[in-house]
Design a protein around this motif. Structure first.
Motif, PDB file in Angstrom:
ATOM      1  N   PRO A 135       0.824  -1.206   0.000  1.00  0.00           N
ATOM      2  CA  PRO A 135       0.000   0.000   0.000  1.00  0.00           C
ATOM      3  C   PRO A 135       0.865   1.267   0.000  1.00  0.00           C
ATOM      4  O   PRO A 135       1.666   1.475   0.903  1.00  0.00           O
ATOM      5  CB  PRO A 135      -0.825  -0.100   1.278  1.00  0.00           C
ATOM      6  N   LEU A 136       0.708   2.065  -1.044  1.00  0.00           N
ATOM      7  CA  LEU A 136       1.437   3.326  -1.141  1.00  0.00           C
ATOM      8  C   LEU A 136       0.422   4.407  -1.495  1.00  0.00           C
ATOM      9  O   LEU A 136      -0.400   4.230  -2.382  1.00  0.00           O
ATOM     10  CB  LEU A 136       2.522   3.298  -2.209  1.00  0.00           C
ATOM     11  N   PHE A 137       0.510   5.506  -0.759  1.00  0.00           N
ATOM     12  CA  PHE A 137      -0.366   6.646  -0.991  1.00  0.00           C
ATOM     13  C   PHE A 137       0.508   7.863  -1.201  1.00  0.00           C
ATOM     14  O   PHE A 137       1.586   7.983  -0.627  1.00  0.00           O
ATOM     15  CB  PHE A 137      -1.281   6.866   0.219  1.00  0.00           C
ATOM     16  N   LEU A 138       0.036   8.775  -2.044  1.00  0.00           N
ATOM     17  CA  LEU A 138       0.796  10.000  -2.271  1.00  0.00           C
ATOM     18  C   LEU A 138      -0.134  11.184  -2.425  1.00  0.00           C
ATOM     19  O   LEU A 138      -1.320  11.039  -2.710  1.00  0.00           O
ATOM     20  CB  LEU A 138       1.712   9.866  -3.487  1.00  0.00           C
ATOM     21  N   VAL A 139       0.443  12.347  -2.225  1.00  0.00           N
ATOM     22  CA  VAL A 139      -0.263  13.601  -2.465  1.00  0.00           C
ATOM     23  C   VAL A 139       0.762  14.596  -2.987  1.00  0.00           C
ATOM     24  O   VAL A 139       1.936  14.572  -2.607  1.00  0.00           O
ATOM     25  CB  VAL A 139      -0.980  14.122  -1.198  1.00  0.00           C
ATOM     26  N   VAL A 140       0.298  15.431  -3.902  1.00  0.00           N
ATOM     27  CA  VAL A 140       1.151  16.429  -4.541  1.00  0.00           C
ATOM     28  C   VAL A 140       0.586  17.809  -4.216  1.00  0.00           C
ATOM     29  O   VAL A 140      -0.611  18.035  -4.370  1.00  0.00           O
ATOM     30  CB  VAL A 140       1.168  16.211  -6.077  1.00  0.00           C
ATOM     31  N   GLU A 141       1.441  18.679  -3.768  1.00  0.00           N
ATOM     32  CA  GLU A 141       1.051  20.080  -3.554  1.00  0.00           C
ATOM     33  C   GLU A 141       1.763  20.924  -4.597  1.00  0.00           C
ATOM     34  O   GLU A 141       2.965  20.731  -4.831  1.00  0.00           O
ATOM     35  CB  GLU A 141       1.450  20.561  -2.161  1.00  0.00           C
ATOM     36  N   VAL A 142       1.033  21.847  -5.205  1.00  0.00           N
ATOM     37  CA  VAL A 142       1.611  22.749  -6.197  1.00  0.00           C
ATOM     38  C   VAL A 142       1.432  24.172  -5.692  1.00  0.00           C
ATOM     39  O   VAL A 142       0.307  24.605  -5.413  1.00  0.00           O
ATOM     40  CB  VAL A 142       0.942  22.576  -7.578  1.00  0.00           C
ATOM     41  N   GLY A 143       2.543  24.893  -5.573  1.00  0.00           N
ATOM     42  CA  GLY A 143       2.509  26.265  -5.082  1.00  0.00           C
ATOM     43  C   GLY A 143       2.027  27.239  -6.143  1.00  0.00           C
ATOM     44  O   GLY A 143       1.756  26.878  -7.289  1.00  0.00           O
ATOM     45  N   ASP A 144       1.939  28.482  -5.736  1.00  0.00           N
ATOM     46  CA  ASP A 144       1.469  29.540  -6.629  1.00  0.00           C
ATOM     47  C   ASP A 144       2.582  30.037  -7.527  1.00  0.00           C
ATOM     48  O   ASP A 144       3.766  29.928  -7.204  1.00  0.00           O
ATOM     49  CB  ASP A 144       0.925  30.714  -5.810  1.00  0.00           C
ATOM     50  N   GLY A 145       2.170  30.615  -8.649  1.00  0.00           N
ATOM     51  CA  GLY A 145       3.104  31.209  -9.595  1.00  0.00           C
ATOM     52  C   GLY A 145       2.369  31.531 -10.872  1.00  0.00           C
ATOM     53  O   GLY A 145       1.328  30.938 -11.175  1.00  0.00           O
ATOM     54  N   ALA A 146       2.901  32.472 -11.612  1.00  0.00           N
ATOM     55  CA  ALA A 146       2.261  32.898 -12.856  1.00  0.00           C
ATOM     56  C   ALA A 146       2.429  31.863 -13.963  1.00  0.00           C
ATOM     57  O   ALA A 146       1.571  31.720 -14.825  1.00  0.00           O
ATOM     58  CB  ALA A 146       2.830  34.243 -13.295  1.00  0.00           C
TER      59      ALA A 146
END
Length: 156
Positions: free
Chosen positions: A64-75
């Motif tokens: 069992p592998l779980f992941l999450v991706v966060e993407v920051g702000d930018g133009a």
């Protein structure tokens, strides 16, 4: 002009350095390196602990592998930093090792850099001689999920 074949595209610097380390290692040393990446995988941040609904399961992984991706702000995509978080059981060192490699090699890169990672990147570590193709498929799936989440979160 036709697109450059994926296998001709270079890996991001940190991932290329990891691939180089694996490339010069024997099969036994590759397993040891994989264990080191497993041990170094950061714990899931508090904000995700106990919130399975916020994580995506990578079903292709044998453990069992779980992941999450966060993407920051930018133009632009090259201005939007990406952070990766993984959850895998300690008793699954191979899966955790794959996640550790991707974390070390990709965390903090821009969305554009993540999306530009060749899909064949997991095969560039020479791990096929140390782990089964089925296990390697899990790492390929992790990279695919990361890129898909980046696309979704940047509307690309």
């Amino acid at each position: 002009m036709p697109a450059e074949p994926a296998e001709a595209r270079p890996l991001p610097t940190a991932l290329a350095e990891i691939a180089e380390d694996f490339g010069v290692a024997s099969a036994q040393e590759k397993l040891q390196l994989l264990l080191e990446f497993s041990d170094e995988l950061p714990a899931l941040p508090e904000r995700y602990a106990g919130h399975a609904e916020l994580l995506e399961r990578v079903d292709e992984c044998q453990s069992p592998l779980f992941l999450v991706v966060e993407v920051g702000d930018g133009a632009a995509l090259d201005e939007r930093p990406v952070n990766l978080f993984f959850q895998a059981p300690a008793e699954s060192p191979t899966t955790r090792g794959f996640a550790g490699i991707l974390h070390e090699g990709l965390d903090g890169l821009s969305a554009a850099q993540i999306l530009d990672v060749p899909d064949d990147a997991p095969y560039r570590f020479g791990l096929a001689e140390a782990v089964s193709p089925l296990r390697l498929r899990g790492m390929v799936a992790m990279l695919g999920r990361i890129k898909r989440q980046v696309r979704l979160k940047t509307a690309v």
